[in-house]
Each structure stands twice: as structure tokens, then as C-alpha cells.
Design an enzyme around this catalytic site. Sequence first.
Site, short mmCIF file in Angstrom:
data_model
loop_
_atom_site.label_atom_id
_atom_site.label_comp_id
_atom_site.label_asym_id
_atom_site.label_seq_id
_atom_site.Cartn_x
_atom_site.Cartn_y
_atom_site.Cartn_z
N LYS A 210 -7.98 13.91 4.86
CA LYS A 210 -7.19 12.72 4.90
C LYS A 210 -6.28 13.57 5.89
O LYS A 210 -6.24 13.93 5.75
CB LYS A 210 -6.38 12.69 3.37
N ARG A 211 -4.84 12.00 5.78
CA ARG A 211 -4.16 12.21 7.15
C ARG A 211 -3.19 12.94 6.62
O ARG A 211 -2.88 13.58 5.64
CB ARG A 211 -3.54 10.86 7.26
N LYS B 51 1.31 13.55 1.32
CA LYS B 51 -0.11 14.72 1.12
C LYS B 51 -0.15 16.20 0.80
O LYS B 51 -1.32 16.67 -0.75
CB LYS B 51 -0.88 13.96 1.78
N HIS C 248 0.74 -1.38 -0.28
CA HIS C 248 0.45 -0.37 -0.28
C HIS C 248 0.49 1.40 0.44
O HIS C 248 -0.04 2.10 0.08
CB HIS C 248 -1.22 0.34 1.14
N LYS D 225 -13.90 9.20 -4.02
CA LYS D 225 -15.52 9.20 -3.55
C LYS D 225 -16.01 10.71 -3.97
O LYS D 225 -17.14 11.04 -3.75
CB LYS D 225 -15.14 9.28 -1.88
N THR E 76 -8.49 6.95 -2.50
CA THR E 76 -9.36 6.73 -2.41
C THR E 76 -11.02 7.77 -1.64
O THR E 76 -11.36 8.04 -2.53
CB THR E 76 -9.74 5.15 -1.31
C1 GL2 Z 1 -2.16 3.77 1.81
C2 GL2 Z 1 -1.81 4.57 1.10
O1 GL2 Z 1 -1.50 6.17 1.46
C3 GL2 Z 1 -3.18 5.40 0.39
O2 GL2 Z 1 -3.29 6.07 -1.25
C4 GL2 Z 1 -3.62 4.14 -0.46
O3 GL2 Z 1 -5.39 3.78 -0.93
C5 GL2 Z 1 -4.50 3.19 0.58
C6 GL2 Z 1 -5.35 2.13 0.49
O4 GL2 Z 1 -4.10 1.40 -0.39
O5 GL2 Z 1 -3.48 2.65 1.60
N1 GL2 Z 1 -1.92 2.81 2.61
C7 GL2 Z 1 -1.28 3.10 3.57
O6 GL2 Z 1 -0.21 2.48 4.70
N2 GL2 Z 1 -2.19 4.20 4.04
C8 GL2 Z 1 -3.20 4.13 3.31
O7 GL2 Z 1 -3.50 4.82 3.24
N3 GL2 Z 1 -2.90 4.27 5.51
#
Ligand code: GL2
Length: 824
Positions: free
Chosen positions: A558-559, A564, A366, A670, A666
Site C-alpha cells: 500500500k502507499r 498505515k 474517501h 484482495k 481494498t
Molecule cells: C482512500 C482510502 O485511504 C482507502 O482506505 C480507501 O479504500 C480508498 C478507496 O475508497 O480511498 N482515500 C484516498 O484518498 N485514497 C485512498 O486510497 N488515496
Amino acid sequence: MATKKKTDQDLQLDKDQLKASIVRHLRSTLGTSEQKASPEAWWKATAAAVNEQVYERLTRTQQTHFKKDTRAIHYLSAEFLMGRLTSNNLHNLSLYKICEEALGELGLELTDLCEQEPDMALGNGGLGRLAACFIDSLATLNYPAVGYGIHYEHGLFRQEIQDGRQIERPDSWREYGNPWEICRPESVQEIPLYGYVETVFGDKGGLKKVWHAGRKIKGVPWDIPVVGFGGHTVNILRLWESRASEFFDWDVFNAGGYIDSQAEKAQAETISKVLYPNDETDAGKELRLIQQYFFCACSIKDIMRRYKRVHGADFRNFAAQIAIQLNDTHPTVAIPELMRVLVDEEDLHWDAAWAICYQVFSYTNHTLLPEALEKWSVSLFEKVLPRHLEIIYEINARFLNELVEPKWPGNDAIKAKLSIIEEGDVRKVRMGNLCVIGSSKVNGVAEIHSKLVKEDLFPEYAELWPEKMCNVTNGVTPRRWLLACNPELAALYNEVVGKEWPLQLDKLRSVTKFADDKAFQQQFMTIKRHNKEKLVKVIKAETGIDVSAEAIFDVQIKRLHEYKRQQLNLIHIMALYRRLLANPDYDMHPRVFIFGSKAAPGYKLAKDIIYAINKLAERVNNDARIQGKLKVVFMPNYRVSLAEKLIPAADVSEQISTAGYEASGTGNMKMALNGAITIGTLDGANIEIAEEAGAENCAIFGLNVDEVKSLKARGYNPYDFYYANSELKAVLDWFDTDYFTPGRPGELASIKRSLLEGGDPYLTLADFASYSEAHKLIDTWYRDPALWAKKAIINSATMGKFNSDRSIQDYVDRIWKLKSCNVG
Ligand code: GL2
């Protein structure tokens, strides 16, 4: 006597039956009365009434799966960010409208009752929410599946904002009970930890390893039923809670060590006490490794138990029946654990056990961020999981000798790179390498990301196993992220394309033919306006800030992370503010910038950015000179249920990560699905969103992945951009003053410092000018209502690809090879 199997029709309730059931549960389950009941009691009574439906279908699903002995996917994830379940379950059971009417007759509003439910925030962000969308899709598509995770007592912290700063408060989502979970004492497991390994003579001759555990922990399963859309399949999410194992407590207790026995209990319970609040970083803590092992070991035991119920100790069918997906590296230890169980406990030969493991496991990557690829010190492993370390050494030795050496003879550099063990002052176990070596498939989560996984992160592994690497682009469930959260738009789509779109999101594409239709544009934009008006009230209630629904709602949720680039958004708002101060008639449509974001508690710069956003907001929102043209809102405690209110109201979706860093995203999907226009870089799934919607319907800006790489290779110097752009320079210099923190100059200086002296690792300054131009484009587009409506409609109508059902179907076709199973 055999009871007749109930069909879906038999199960379906009408309004009066549901109403009676709610009232019955209010009295008999909640022990109260219509006169006295609190909204919370009404919510729980409603959930109990719905659960009657859920349980029937759950039992039916389990009986069918058992009878047909179906192959199943086991989705192992340290995070499941479920949010609230009431509205979701009602929608998926086709009971939402009926329930609304039933409660209406009782003088209650369903939406108010839904607000009683605490979010189940057992995850940090996208990765955890993805897991939640995936189990929804698995049930919807009638695939046999179990989600496995941790029953954290405290989910992600609740964020309070005090004088602009983030304060973390514990989240207690189940303090007063949660009606959606069922405890399953009959499936408790016991998990060993610590201790030592002994080599003994086995029954069959030869040597055998025995792990003498130093401690044992009890794993208590809690099941959350996962109701598929249409209500046919109800799978489970099984979350493990840690408890002290009686066997140990009683010895100590009987010997008079009551206090010690309590300490032991507290320690055991600590394992599932809290979710680590770090997103994409490896905490490296002993407790975290134990958490991971705890839930993996419980899950493997559970999988074994269910397999053996049908097949006994004959493991020839194991790989045909069982698929296990590792959601990131967090559950990697499941690989050596399954090896341990097969070799040590079931007496399988190593090669036979490895052949099984290799087929069973697959791994989803991820992120490419190096700090997120987990590594554990060998000494910690040795202490906590001594037998697993031996197994890892054995896997590694065989891999290096049998695969790496023949391919790259005598190449020690490659061996060192591909080894599961990192050498150095502190030797480490690299979980990413173990995942790739132990899995038959490895996937990234968007096209560009998967390409980078293959070419940059694991190129040699890809050479060794070209078939192993693949892509599955992420998706989101349209049930939660359109049907439930945006009822007016859902109703419009029902009218225009029929009611199948929540299952076949591609159907929305036909709406593009109305993109130029004035009447449709008006309907579409009226709905957006209503959603914005609702959000205006939420903003007022949560922050006290007045905003107008006339303005453009520009949303970044988002976080908080430097990659980001909330700081890019921040400095751009400051630039707009400067332009307005310099020229109060500066030509721009009023804009509300809305942020929602939690920072990891130990991430100082991220917290400073939150503080800066809030201080900027205070100043801008109260500056009469700019005549309300600019507002800044930081919504505290961003979470799934807040996202459900923000997303339908967004005009602009901020997706502005440095290209190559956001694996997918994601939230981007949305917001576009709900008619927001993306301002974004060519990163992650943004690229595919722009392909689907058409690049002309997104505001794409900034360096692409190759340009980022080559700028970094040339040697990026943020001062070049600072000195070349006087507006940018003025904005950055502002951070040194007390303009936003009167009487306290320099409080925001860390942000400037990170962007200059810190080297600006995420190229914020390099992308500033292009970002600012993209915002001007957004402004121009918005001032042409027909043009804007057209773009918004096209965005919403072309997001069919990002249905998580499509992602799941890709996993099934490319990785899991499952068959759907008709229930009912
Ligand atoms: C993440 C990615 O940063 C994000 O871009 C991705 O959409 C999601 C789901 O695949 O995974 N990887 C990660 O460690 N986090 C995410 O959100 N916490």
C-alpha cells in the site's frame, strides 16, 4: 439496407480465426512479419485482434443506449488506476484460453506477451483502483456508464531503489503507443480559464453574467473501452488530454510571435502532463486546480452535448437522465460549472438550475484525514475561475440564509463551520463543504467510515439532511483479483462451485463446507505453494534476494503513510531479529516480510521509512546467525501488475492502520479473497472482513476507534510505552546506532524521533505489544497446517460481500437509481 444486428454468438471467435487475425494485424497494422516481430509487436497485434471484438460490442452498446435513451451514471474521478488491460479484456470476452492456444500455435506464451504491456498507472492508490474496479462492474452489470478522467501523459512515477532510497523516475506508459485507447477528435471541447466577469443586460431583461476568458484550452478525448465480463456491454472511460487552442495560437503566431505561441502550447499541454503523486494530501497548487477544472468542464460539456442531442435545450429531463458521482473532492468544481452552464449559457433561473444540480450530483468521501479535504485559496479561485467563485458565494449565501439560520438562529460559530468559505488570514474555499451542500447523497466507503463521516466529520450537515448520508462499502472485481491473477485457484473453484462465481462471488461460501476436508485443504495449499514459488522467482529477479516458499509470506502492500503504520511492521521485524540474535533457537516458523510501497516524493518521513526497511533488509538477509529464519524484501515499483503477483502468494495480509484512519482499504479484500489471513486493527473494511470470515479467522489486535479517541483525549504519551517495554525501547534505541547503516549512525533516527519527540500521532507504540502478540498467534496457527488451511479457505470463501458488483448494486439502489440495459 439495414444490417442484421450481430449477436454475441456471431461475434465469438474460434482459435483459428483469432490466430489468423493476430497474424493479419501483425502484418497490416504493425507492418512487420512473423520472422521479425518483437514481443511488443506480437502483443500489439494481439490487442488489435481483440479490439475487433471490442469495437463491435462498443458500437452495439452505444447504439442501444442511444436508442433507448437510457439514464446513465457519469463517474468523475481524477484517478483511474487501470493497470494492464490485455488479460482482463481477454477474460471478459471469454477469449483467454482461445488466445493462449492460438498464440501457443504461433510459438508464443500469452503470459509473456502480457508482460509487454506497461501499466496504465493513472492513479495513486486505492481511490484510483476503486474507480477502475467500479467501471468494470458497471459494464459487467450492464449499466449505462461513462468514466471521466484525465489523460495524464505521465502516470504515477516509476520507483527505483538506489542504496535503499526511493528515486522517482517518470512513467511513460504510452511512449510507444497504447493499443487500447482511441482518440476522438470529433468530440473535442474548448475550456475557458482566467479572465474576468462582466455584468450585462440579458435578452429577457434583467442582468446576466458573462465570463470573458483570458485563455482557452482544448480538451481532446481519448476513449478506453471498458469490457464487461461476458462481453455484452462495452462502456467507455473517457480521458481528457489538454492541448493549446488553435484560436489563440494563430493570432500570436501570425503576429510573428512564434516563440510565444510555443510557450502557450507548452503551458496548455502541461495541464494533463503529470499525475500529482500525492496520496491523500492536498497539493494546493494552481496547476492542480486547473487540472480539476479542465476535466470537469470537458466532461460537463460532453454530458450536455449528449443530452441535447436527444432533448435539445429542454432541461426538464436532465436530472432523470443524468447522474454524476464525484469520486472524492477532486471533481467538486463540476458543481459550480454545471450551475454556470445552466444559468449563464442556458438561461435557466437559479432555482431551477440548483434543483437540477442537487439531484444530479452525489459525493463519495474517501478519507477523514484533514489534509486530504481540499481547500483552495479564494484569491487563486478568483484568478483562475472568477465566475465560479461568484457562483460559490451565491450557493453559500443561500445555504447559510435559507437552511443554517432557520435551524440555528444567530449561531455564528455554526455558520462559520458550515460555510463553504473559511475565514482567516487566507480565505479559502472548502471543497468538502461544497460537495455536501451540492449533492443529494454523500457516502463513506465502509460501515465504520460512514459512521465517522456522519458523526465526526459532518455532524451538522447530517442533522440538516439525515437522509443524505449513507454507506457503500467498497469492493474489488473478482475477475481481475481472482480469476485472472490466480488461475489455479480459479480453476479449483470452477470445479467445486461451478463457473458463476466471477459474477456471484457469494457462491464461494459453499466452499466453507470443505474447510476441514483434508483433500481440499491440500489442493488449496498446493495452489498457494505454487503461487509462492512463482513469487520466489520474481523476488529473485527483481531484488536478487533468495527466499524460500517454505516460509510464511507476510505482505504489506500500500502507499507509504504514517497512518498505515509500515513503521509498526518495521519495529516488530526488528524485535524479532533481536529475539533471534539473543537466542538463535528462538521458536518461530521462518518468515519473509514483503513490502511494496511508494512514498509521495515530498514526504520525507515516508521516504526515511522505505530507507529503513531496505537497510534492515540488507542486514537481516545477510546475517548467517539467524539461519534464514527471517527475510525482509522491499519490492521496488509497487503497481497493479506487481500486486497481481504478490496477492495470490500472500499468507498473511498486513492491515495495521490506526483505527479510525483507513477509510476502507481494498488490498485487505484482495488478499483475503486469495486465501491470506489478515493481521489487522478494527479499522475500515477490516471490521467487515472479520465479520464475514469470523473474528477467529483473523488476527485482530490493537486499540479500536473508541479506544483511540479516548487515549488521545486523555493525552497520549508515547514515552509511557517506551519506558514500560524494554524490548520496544531497545528497538527504538537501535535507530540511533549505525547497526543498519555501518559508519553512518543516526541515519534512521528520524523514525525514532517521530515516534517519541514527534508524539507518535498514529499510536504506533501503544499498539506494539498487542501487534507482537497477534504475530505470535499467526505463528502458532501456521505451525498447525490443517488449522491454517482451514482459516485460509474460510477467508477466501467468505469474501463474497467484497465483490465490486455488490458495491455498484448498492450505489444503484441507494444513490443512482439506474436501470440495467440489455445489449445484444
Ligand atoms: C482512500 C482510502 O485511504 C482507502 O482506505 C480507501 O479504500 C480508498 C478507496 O475508497 O480511498 N482515500 C484516498 O484518498 N485514497 C485512498 O486510497 N488515496
